[in-house]
Design an enzyme around this catalytic site. Sequence first.
Site, mmCIF file in Angstrom:
data_model
loop_
_atom_site.group_PDB
_atom_site.id
_atom_site.type_symbol
_atom_site.label_atom_id
_atom_site.label_comp_id
_atom_site.label_asym_id
_atom_site.label_seq_id
_atom_site.Cartn_x
_atom_site.Cartn_y
_atom_site.Cartn_z
ATOM 1 N N HIS A 97 1.013 -1.128 -0.127
ATOM 2 C CA HIS A 97 -0.174 0.149 0.103
ATOM 3 C C HIS A 97 0.718 1.194 0.057
ATOM 4 C CE1 HIS A 97 0.961 -0.932 4.254
ATOM 5 N NE2 HIS A 97 0.676 0.384 4.599
ATOM 6 N N HIS A 99 0.720 5.458 1.322
ATOM 7 C CA HIS A 99 0.265 6.216 2.060
ATOM 8 C C HIS A 99 0.417 7.575 1.232
ATOM 9 C CE1 HIS A 99 0.446 4.142 5.953
ATOM 10 N NE2 HIS A 99 1.316 3.474 5.329
#
Length: 132
Positions: A97, A99
């Site tokens: 992922h 940010h």
Amino acid sequence: MCIFCKIIKGEIPNHTLYEDDQVIAFLDISQVTKGHTLVVPKTHYDNFLTCDDETLAHLMKVTKKLANRIVDKTQAKGVNILSNTGEHAGQTVMHFHVHIIPRYDENDACIIQFNQSETQDLQTLASNIKIK
């Protein structure tokens, strides 16, 4: 099953900002700053290093589009785009992922600090790492 896979499957509620067949982006439940968003591939990859190039390219395009919108809509003065890769780098959810962390001023809740390490032999290091 990891928490992000559960979010992708709709088993855990979230605040989705973007979704297509490859990627989902949602507000981080732990807002480091207002608008802190996670961009996640729907296919499970452990981290940045294991993600396939096509998915990675698409995810980064979505990240850029969302980061621009977040900065515009929140009046942030900057943004950090980051991905922790591996436990030693601070990765806590082992599903790749990115940010998006909007920045408002030097006193917001996000602190990223770079300290100089011991002196390195840059010529040797570059020659060991260089892709030929």
